[in-house]
Design a protein around this motif. Structure first.
Motif, mmCIF file in Angstrom:
data_model
loop_
_atom_site.group_PDB
_atom_site.id
_atom_site.type_symbol
_atom_site.label_atom_id
_atom_site.label_comp_id
_atom_site.label_asym_id
_atom_site.label_seq_id
_atom_site.Cartn_x
_atom_site.Cartn_y
_atom_site.Cartn_z
ATOM 1 N N THR A 118 0.497 -0.946 0.018
ATOM 2 C CA THR A 118 -0.123 -0.193 -0.231
ATOM 3 C C THR A 118 1.095 1.413 -0.033
ATOM 4 N N PRO A 119 0.856 1.893 0.009
ATOM 5 C CA PRO A 119 1.302 3.568 -0.162
ATOM 6 C C PRO A 119 0.358 4.788 0.207
ATOM 7 N N ALA A 120 -0.141 4.296 0.979
ATOM 8 C CA ALA A 120 -1.218 4.949 2.279
ATOM 9 C C ALA A 120 0.305 5.194 3.225
ATOM 10 N N ASP A 121 0.222 6.766 3.960
ATOM 11 C CA ASP A 121 0.609 6.685 4.899
ATOM 12 C C ASP A 121 -0.240 6.095 6.513
ATOM 13 N N VAL A 122 -1.186 7.006 6.472
ATOM 14 C CA VAL A 122 -2.090 6.630 7.924
ATOM 15 C C VAL A 122 -3.539 6.753 7.509
ATOM 16 N N PHE A 123 -4.510 5.666 7.551
ATOM 17 C CA PHE A 123 -5.895 5.867 7.611
ATOM 18 C C PHE A 123 -6.394 6.428 8.313
ATOM 19 N N PHE A 124 -7.437 7.015 7.725
ATOM 20 C CA PHE A 124 -7.917 8.490 8.300
ATOM 21 C C PHE A 124 -10.529 7.305 8.201
ATOM 22 N N ALA A 125 -10.534 7.084 8.959
ATOM 23 C CA ALA A 125 -11.399 6.513 8.897
ATOM 24 C C ALA A 125 -13.149 7.141 9.685
ATOM 25 N N GLN A 126 -14.653 6.731 9.293
ATOM 26 C CA GLN A 126 -15.526 7.569 9.734
ATOM 27 C C GLN A 126 -15.997 6.514 11.202
ATOM 28 N N ASP A 127 -15.210 5.913 11.183
ATOM 29 C CA ASP A 127 -15.750 4.807 11.646
ATOM 30 C C ASP A 127 -15.153 3.407 13.248
ATOM 31 N N PRO A 128 -15.166 3.223 14.360
ATOM 32 C CA PRO A 128 -14.061 2.056 14.392
ATOM 33 C C PRO A 128 -14.010 0.313 13.813
ATOM 34 N N ALA A 129 -15.815 0.632 13.226
ATOM 35 C CA ALA A 129 -15.240 -0.859 12.642
ATOM 36 C C ALA A 129 -14.281 -1.351 11.704
ATOM 37 N N SER A 130 -14.126 0.276 10.866
ATOM 38 C CA SER A 130 -13.109 0.366 9.801
ATOM 39 C C SER A 130 -11.386 0.195 9.500
ATOM 40 N N LEU A 131 -11.804 0.948 11.105
ATOM 41 C CA LEU A 131 -10.319 1.735 11.959
ATOM 42 C C LEU A 131 -10.144 -0.068 11.991
ATOM 43 N N GLY A 163 -5.429 5.788 11.907
ATOM 44 C CA GLY A 163 -4.061 4.933 12.621
ATOM 45 C C GLY A 163 -2.870 4.960 11.672
ATOM 46 N N ILE A 164 -1.870 4.781 11.812
ATOM 47 C CA ILE A 164 -0.749 4.724 11.244
ATOM 48 C C ILE A 164 -0.656 3.118 11.213
ATOM 49 N N LEU A 165 0.007 3.430 9.150
ATOM 50 C CA LEU A 165 0.269 2.221 9.254
ATOM 51 C C LEU A 165 2.157 1.863 8.995
ATOM 52 N N ASN A 166 2.047 0.481 9.529
ATOM 53 C CA ASN A 166 3.265 -0.607 9.865
ATOM 54 C C ASN A 166 4.468 -0.026 8.285
ATOM 55 N N THR A 167 3.502 0.188 7.715
ATOM 56 C CA THR A 167 4.572 -0.123 6.586
ATOM 57 C C THR A 167 4.656 1.104 5.710
ATOM 58 N N THR A 168 4.422 2.644 6.747
ATOM 59 C CA THR A 168 5.057 4.080 5.747
ATOM 60 C C THR A 168 6.592 3.751 6.232
ATOM 61 N N ASP A 169 6.740 5.070 4.942
ATOM 62 C CA ASP A 169 8.692 5.295 5.010
ATOM 63 C C ASP A 169 8.048 6.449 5.679
ATOM 64 N N ASN A 170 7.491 7.450 5.851
ATOM 65 C CA ASN A 170 7.133 8.438 6.393
ATOM 66 C C ASN A 170 6.592 7.994 7.771
ATOM 67 N N GLY A 171 7.382 7.870 8.594
ATOM 68 C CA GLY A 171 6.560 7.818 10.538
ATOM 69 C C GLY A 171 6.192 8.941 10.895
ATOM 70 N N ASP A 172 7.961 10.275 10.674
ATOM 71 C CA ASP A 172 7.060 11.492 11.766
ATOM 72 C C ASP A 172 6.104 12.008 10.882
ATOM 73 N N GLU A 173 6.451 12.343 9.671
ATOM 74 C CA GLU A 173 5.083 13.142 8.920
ATOM 75 C C GLU A 173 3.614 12.214 9.797
ATOM 76 N N ALA A 174 3.379 11.184 9.749
ATOM 77 C CA ALA A 174 2.114 10.446 9.834
ATOM 78 C C ALA A 174 2.146 10.470 11.595
ATOM 79 N N GLU A 175 3.142 10.747 12.407
ATOM 80 C CA GLU A 175 2.524 10.858 13.809
ATOM 81 C C GLU A 175 2.099 12.562 13.682
ATOM 82 N N GLN A 176 2.750 13.176 12.993
ATOM 83 C CA GLN A 176 2.785 14.720 13.305
ATOM 84 C C GLN A 176 1.363 14.673 12.836
#
Length: 338
Positions: free
Chosen positions: A80-93, A259-272
């Motif tokens: 996945t190219p995603a760094d972050v998943f921003f969802a509208q509900d806890p079930a999807s997360l 949530g932050i994807l564990n495959t991200t190469d942009n961890g600092d930006e994702a945390e920000q």
């Protein structure tokens, strides 16, 4: 000749190094963050623009439904190219957390939010809260006419009068909550009884609220904040929210979260990005622009809303919603509502 060529090469190397040094010293904040957003652009586009302006981090956003994006993430897996998943509900997360695709968030971030709005393993955190309510046409319906819980809408007196959005992530999460609280058989019976009452079906909550305000729908099952958005747009509205006084899945408060994807190469930006969504300015945005409940201390919701702590809640762990989501979708389809 040799001396001339060497001098030219040295100049080129110097230019390359200068460009590289300039890039490294760029004070814009650096990288590009890829966000998969189940919150639509109309709701959070301005907030993401604010994050870019404050941090200098460029954000590429892929907008779609939370359930579709959760499925996409599980299909993409480690690619996945995603760094972050921003969802509208806890079930999807939770569906993405179950797939082992999130990294644990810091204790400092988790401590900002009541534990009931976060994953019990710290894999996602809620950033705003929405309550399930009944929207009703106040010109035709009195709050005294409404039932004490969603069970009342199975009565034949509501035949053809109730609107639902059965494919919407919030509705499916609500059904998943009912499965957790009551079990599969009781939930199937409720869905079949609702289907027998010929509900009006919509794609999402917003059209239900608009139709109720226009007088073409009497009552509907939605999230609370769409009415406040309509009121901000029109000034006066005839539709009104009804909060169930008794705890049940029909009164469930669900967080939108991240949530932050564990495959991200942009961890600092994702945390920000996560920290930004829980900052005072972002929480005030949720309170005043999307009219959701802020989830950190010190930021108040819209004054028309009852306090978050006063809302009656079923006794379920939101971390378990994902486990019931597929079954919820199957039951809604089997009842003929999809």
């Amino acid at each position: 000749m040799y001396k001339t060529l060497s001098k030219t090469r040295l100049v080129l190397i110097a230019v390359v190094l200068a460009v590289f040094a300039t890039a490294c010293s760029d004070d814009s904040g650096g990288g590009t963050l890829t966000v998969y957003s189940g919150r639509n652009e109309e709701l959070v586009g301005a907030l993401i623009d604010q994050f870019e302006a404050e941090t200098g981090i460029e954000v590429e956003v892929r907008y779609a439904s939370s359930t579709d994006l959760a499925a996409t993430l599980r299909e993409e897996g480690a690619n996945t190219p995603a760094d972050v998943f921003f969802a509208q509900d806890p079930a999807s997360l939770g569906a993405v957390a179950e797939a082992g695709m999130f990294q644990a968030l810091s204790d400092e971030v988790l401590a900002l939010v009541p534990s009931r709005f976060s994953d019990r393993e710290g894999l996602w955190v809620g950033v705003s809260a929405r309550s399930r309510v009944v929207i009703y046409d106040s010109t035709r319906i009195s709050p005294d006419d409404l039932p004490d819980s969603v069970d009342g809408f199975t009565d034949p007196e509501w035949d053809g009068r109730l609107a639902i959005a059965p494919s919407n992530a919030s509705f499916l999460a609500f059904v998943a909550a009912m499965i957790l609280e009551r079990g599969e058989d009781a939930t199937r019976e409720w869905l079949e009884a609702i289907a027998a009452n010929n509900p009006q079906r919509f794609e999402g909550n917003s059209p239900i609220v608009a139709a109720t305000n226009d007088g073409t729908v009497e009552v509907g099952l939605v999230n609370h904040y769409y009415l406040l958005q309509l009121r901000a747009e029109l000034g006066e509205v005839t539709a009104a929210n009804y909060f169930f006084a008794n705890p049940s899945p029909g009164s469930l408060v669900m967080p939108a979260g991240v949530g932050i994807l564990n495959t991200t190469d942009n961890g600092d930006e994702a945390e920000q990005f996560v920290e930004f969504l829980l900052s005072q300015s972002a929480q005030e945005y949720f309170a005043t622009k999307t009219f959701e409940y802020p989830v950190i201390e010190g930021v108040a919701p819209d004054p028309i809303l009852p306090p978050l702590a006063s809302l009656a809640q079923p006794d379920i762990d939101l971390s378990d919603l994902a486990a019931a989501l597929d079954l919820a979708t199957d039951l809604v389809a089997e009842a003929g509502l999809l």
